[in-house]
Design a protein around this motif. Structure first.
Motif, short mmCIF file in Angstrom:
data_model
loop_
_atom_site.label_atom_id
_atom_site.label_comp_id
_atom_site.label_asym_id
_atom_site.label_seq_id
_atom_site.Cartn_x
_atom_site.Cartn_y
_atom_site.Cartn_z
N LEU A 169 0.82 -1.21 0.00
CA LEU A 169 0.00 0.00 0.00
C LEU A 169 0.86 1.26 0.00
O LEU A 169 0.56 2.23 -0.71
CB LEU A 169 -0.94 0.00 1.20
CG LEU A 169 -2.03 -1.06 1.18
CD1 LEU A 169 -2.74 -1.12 2.53
CD2 LEU A 169 -3.03 -0.81 0.06
N SER A 170 1.95 1.25 0.76
CA SER A 170 2.83 2.42 0.82
C SER A 170 3.50 2.70 -0.52
O SER A 170 3.90 3.83 -0.79
CB SER A 170 3.89 2.25 1.91
OG SER A 170 4.88 1.31 1.52
N LEU A 171 3.60 1.67 -1.37
CA LEU A 171 4.23 1.82 -2.68
C LEU A 171 3.21 2.08 -3.79
O LEU A 171 3.57 2.12 -4.96
CB LEU A 171 5.08 0.59 -3.00
CG LEU A 171 6.28 0.38 -2.07
CD1 LEU A 171 6.95 -0.95 -2.34
CD2 LEU A 171 7.27 1.54 -2.19
N GLY A 172 1.93 2.20 -3.42
CA GLY A 172 0.91 2.57 -4.40
C GLY A 172 0.03 1.45 -4.90
O GLY A 172 -0.77 1.65 -5.82
N TYR A 173 0.15 0.26 -4.31
CA TYR A 173 -0.72 -0.84 -4.73
C TYR A 173 -2.15 -0.53 -4.30
O TYR A 173 -2.37 -0.14 -3.15
CB TYR A 173 -0.27 -2.17 -4.11
CG TYR A 173 -0.58 -3.38 -4.96
CD1 TYR A 173 0.36 -3.87 -5.85
CD2 TYR A 173 -1.82 -4.01 -4.89
CE1 TYR A 173 0.10 -4.97 -6.64
CE2 TYR A 173 -2.09 -5.11 -5.68
CZ TYR A 173 -1.14 -5.58 -6.55
OH TYR A 173 -1.41 -6.67 -7.35
N PRO A 174 -3.13 -0.68 -5.19
CA PRO A 174 -4.52 -0.34 -4.82
C PRO A 174 -5.08 -1.29 -3.76
O PRO A 174 -5.05 -2.52 -3.93
CB PRO A 174 -5.29 -0.48 -6.13
CG PRO A 174 -4.30 -0.78 -7.20
CD PRO A 174 -3.00 -1.11 -6.57
N ALA A 175 -5.60 -0.75 -2.68
CA ALA A 175 -6.15 -1.56 -1.58
C ALA A 175 -7.28 -2.46 -2.05
O ALA A 175 -7.42 -3.59 -1.56
CB ALA A 175 -6.63 -0.65 -0.47
#
Length: 198
Positions: A169-175
């Motif tokens: 999540l911190s790297l931009g992966y969609p939750a």
């Protein structure tokens, strides 16, 4: 003639027995006996243990672990992430567009895993997002084409998959593309579901 008829019936019953024995008594659901998933080594049939005397043994039977590091994990590791159970995980295992990730370290993975899962250890996930459909860019990662994934580790007391999810999540992966199988290997084994050696 009667003897021949009795012999034929006995032979028919004998050869029909293996067919009857193949139907599992312990099913996944009332309607689903097994689920077949594709693995790098070919298809694997996931079912449940049929021995009514089977018990968890070794580390899987332990109920007390030092906390930290083995602390009970929250139901949802991060906002927007969907926590799932075994039936939802089985659906994802049969979905060619999804990936099920065993986020445990290699030593745990080698001790047995869920058929069809891929080992990406929690401490490597940040460097391996390309395997999940993200592309490296100047700002880090572009995850607009990220795959639907499910992560698991050892169970309710294991922080490896929640840690991996937070890194993603911190790297931009969609939750909304991340699923968390909180029960992990301990609950999977408790239910007598198929475990494979990688």
């Amino acid at each position: 003639m009667i003897r021949l008829y009795a012999l034929a019936c006995a032979m028919l019953a004998f050869f029909a027995l293996p067919t009857l024995a193949q139907e599992p008594l312990v099913k996944i659901t009332a309607e689903i006996a097994t689920v077949t998933v594709q693995t790098p080594n070919g298809p694997v049939e996931i079912g449940r243990e049929q021995n009514p005397d089977a018990r968890l043994e070794g580390d899987w039977a332990r109920v007390a672990r030092d906390c930290p590091p083995f602390c009970i994990q929250p139901m949802t590791p991060a906002p927007g992430v969907t926590t799932i159970g075994e039936l939802e995980l089985l659906e994802l295992l049969t979905d060619p567009a999804a990936m099920v990730i065993d986020s445990r370290t290699r030593d745990w993975f080698e001790g047995g895993t869920i058929p069809g899962s891929v080992n990406i250890p929690y401490n490597e996930i940040g460097d391996r997002l390309a395997e999940l459909g993200c592309e490296a860019d100047f700002d880090g990662w572009d995850c607009s084409n990220a795959r639907k994934v499910a992560l698991f580790c050892n169970g309710l007391w294991c922080g490896q998959s929640p840690s991996a999810i937070r890194v993603m999540l911190s790297l931009g992966y969609p939750a909304d593309k991340i699923h968390y199988y909180r029960g992990g290997m301990q609950v999977w084994r408790l239910l007598g579901l198929t475990v494979v050696q990688p």
